[in-house]
Design a protein around this motif. Structure first.
Motif, PDB file in Angstrom:
ATOM      1  N   HIS A 247       0.820  -1.222   0.000  1.00  0.00           N
ATOM      2  CA  HIS A 247       0.000   0.000   0.000  1.00  0.00           C
ATOM      3  C   HIS A 247       0.853   1.272   0.000  1.00  0.00           C
ATOM      4  O   HIS A 247       0.306   2.376  -0.019  1.00  0.00           O
ATOM      5  CB  HIS A 247      -0.911   0.023   1.236  1.00  0.00           C
ATOM      6  N   ALA A 257      -4.888   0.435  10.674  1.00  0.00           N
ATOM      7  CA  ALA A 257      -5.962   0.087   9.735  1.00  0.00           C
ATOM      8  C   ALA A 257      -6.528  -1.283  10.092  1.00  0.00           C
ATOM      9  O   ALA A 257      -7.752  -1.487  10.080  1.00  0.00           O
ATOM     10  CB  ALA A 257      -5.428   0.099   8.306  1.00  0.00           C
ATOM     11  N   HIS A 261     -10.390  -2.414  11.033  1.00  0.00           N
ATOM     12  CA  HIS A 261     -11.089  -3.418  10.228  1.00  0.00           C
ATOM     13  C   HIS A 261     -11.652  -4.562  11.078  1.00  0.00           C
ATOM     14  O   HIS A 261     -12.256  -5.484  10.532  1.00  0.00           O
ATOM     15  CB  HIS A 261     -10.150  -3.986   9.157  1.00  0.00           C
ATOM     16  N   ARG A 264     -16.939  -2.262  13.036  1.00  0.00           N
ATOM     17  CA  ARG A 264     -17.256  -0.819  13.066  1.00  0.00           C
ATOM     18  C   ARG A 264     -17.214  -0.270  14.482  1.00  0.00           C
ATOM     19  O   ARG A 264     -17.073   0.928  14.708  1.00  0.00           O
ATOM     20  CB  ARG A 264     -18.660  -0.586  12.461  1.00  0.00           C
ATOM     21  N   ALA A 286      -8.146   6.205   6.977  1.00  0.00           N
ATOM     22  CA  ALA A 286      -8.784   6.116   5.659  1.00  0.00           C
ATOM     23  C   ALA A 286      -8.191   4.979   4.821  1.00  0.00           C
ATOM     24  O   ALA A 286      -8.607   4.772   3.677  1.00  0.00           O
ATOM     25  CB  ALA A 286      -8.604   7.445   4.923  1.00  0.00           C
ATOM     26  N   ARG A 288      -7.874   1.485   3.399  1.00  0.00           N
ATOM     27  CA  ARG A 288      -8.770   0.331   3.272  1.00  0.00           C
ATOM     28  C   ARG A 288      -7.950  -0.906   2.921  1.00  0.00           C
ATOM     29  O   ARG A 288      -7.256  -0.926   1.897  1.00  0.00           O
ATOM     30  CB  ARG A 288      -9.826   0.579   2.182  1.00  0.00           C
ATOM     31  N   THR A 290      -7.580  -4.904   1.821  1.00  0.00           N
ATOM     32  CA  THR A 290      -8.350  -5.839   0.993  1.00  0.00           C
ATOM     33  C   THR A 290      -8.581  -7.125   1.780  1.00  0.00           C
ATOM     34  O   THR A 290      -7.881  -7.402   2.769  1.00  0.00           O
ATOM     35  CB  THR A 290      -7.555  -6.191  -0.283  1.00  0.00           C
TER      36      THR A 290
END
Ligand SMILES: NC(=O)c1ccc[n+]([C@@H]2O[C@H](COP(=O)([O-])OP(=O)(O)OC[C@H]3O[C@@H](n4cnc5c(N)ncnc54)[C@H](OP(=O)(O)O)[C@@H]3O)[C@@H](O)[C@H]2O)c1
Length: 298
Positions: A247, A257, A261, A264, A286, A288, A290
């Motif tokens: 990334h 991150a 994940h 929520r 921010a 994300r 995979t």
């Protein structure tokens, strides 16, 4: 991403009772270690400028002594730095603090077990933060609750909540069955335990349980893991580093991150005394990942 576009809003929101927070917050334990008070104050202001509206603290975050046992000179309390930086407080700011533990320069760390001791700690937090009501108070449990049942200690805080001194309650360093022990006394809006991508993964079940019950799960040491320090001594993980390279971000950003994940209802409160790390941490909200990344990090 250009720095002026980085905002904690990128992490999305969660509600702590009736208060809405961005899921990327800030942990204030380490700011007391900053020898330059003005830099610590500036860092807190920068965090809020970047959209952070959930700050974690404790009255026993104090240097020298206190949690980090670093520094020299006059006492620097995280709570007082927060007040100096941010009062009058923005409406949307939620400050979460913790009681149950205390620090006395003479006696070292102390555990608050009785209702009177807990009340004194709540009052100390109110005084140092300069507030009439604490947004969120976590009851931080020690290794054992000693002679006082958890329900009594939580009940004492519930009374202070009914009096209006506290808006919402949480628990820290808690086991799943202890959530049931306090059920019916007052709502628990958050759980704050030690958890990270490669640390304390036995917590996975509690993370899920909190999600099912609508309770925020707020891990501490999400970066530091079992090492307590995420700087030079950070535990290195090949999986984290591989995902970071893919990334074009740092391993610390991947750790944050990954934290977000996990559901929520999972919030991040990374701590830093470094303004560049602060920006990176907020930006990680921010990022994300995979499904393949998440499989690799499992
Ligand atoms: N409930 C509890 O019992 C409990 C216990 C401990 C902590 N807490 C709370 O949890 C918060 C988080 O814990 P923490 O602050 O101790 O640990 P952490 O957030 O897991 O890690 C902080 C460490 O990571 C480094 N770091 C932060 N961002 C970085 C980045 N982007 N790149 C490289 N290094 C980075 C920091 O050093 P730099 O300053 O150099 O960035 C510091 O050494 C605390 O501030 C406190 O509010 C709660």
């Amino acid at each position: 991403m250009p720095t002026d576009k980085i905002t904690a809003a990128g992490a999305g929101t969660w509600t702590l009772g009736d208060r809405t927070v961005h899921r990327m917050g800030f942990g204030s334990m380490r700011i007391t270690a900053n020898p330059d008070r003005d830099r610590a104050v500036a860092l807190l202001r920068r965090a809020v400028e970047l959209g952070v509206n959930h700050i974690d603290t404790a009255a026993f975050y104090v240097s020298p002594g206190g949690t980090l046992r670093v520094g020299t000179g006059p006492a620097r309390y995280a709570t007082e730095l927060i007040r100096a930086a941010l009062a009058p407080y923005p409406e949307e700011l939620v400050i979460a603090t913790k009681v149950g533990f205390g620090y006395d320069p003479e006696a070292g760390f102390t555990e608050a077990l009785t209702a009177a001791q807990l009340r004194a700690q709540v009052q100390e937090n109110l005084r140092r933060l300069g507030r009439d009501q604490l947004d969120v108070v976590n009851l931080r449990l020690g290794r054992g609750s000693g002679p006082v049942p958890l329900a009594d200690r939580f009940g004492a805080l519930a009374e202070m909540r009914a009096e209006g001194l506290i808006r919402h309650l949480g628990l820290s360093n808690v086991r799943p069955e202890q959530l049931d022990e306090v059920a019916g006394i007052a709502p628990v809006v958050c759980v704050q335990n030690n958890y990270g991508v490669d640390a304390y993964r036995e917590q996975d079940a509690l993370v899920r349980l909190c999600g099912e019950r609508g309770i925020a799960y707020v891990p501490f040491f999400a970066l530091a893991g079992t090492g307590r320090e995420a700087g030079v001594n950070a535990t290195r993980s090949e999986a984290v580093e591989t995902v970071a390279r893919a990334h074009g971000v740092t391993p610390h950003q991947v750790r944050l991150a990954w934290t977000l994940h996990q559901g929520r209802h999972v919030l991040a409160i990374p701590g830093t005394a470094d303004p560049e790390h602060l920006v990176q941490n907020v930006a990680a909200g921010a990022l994300r990942l995979t499904p393949e990344d998440l499989t690799q990090l499992r």
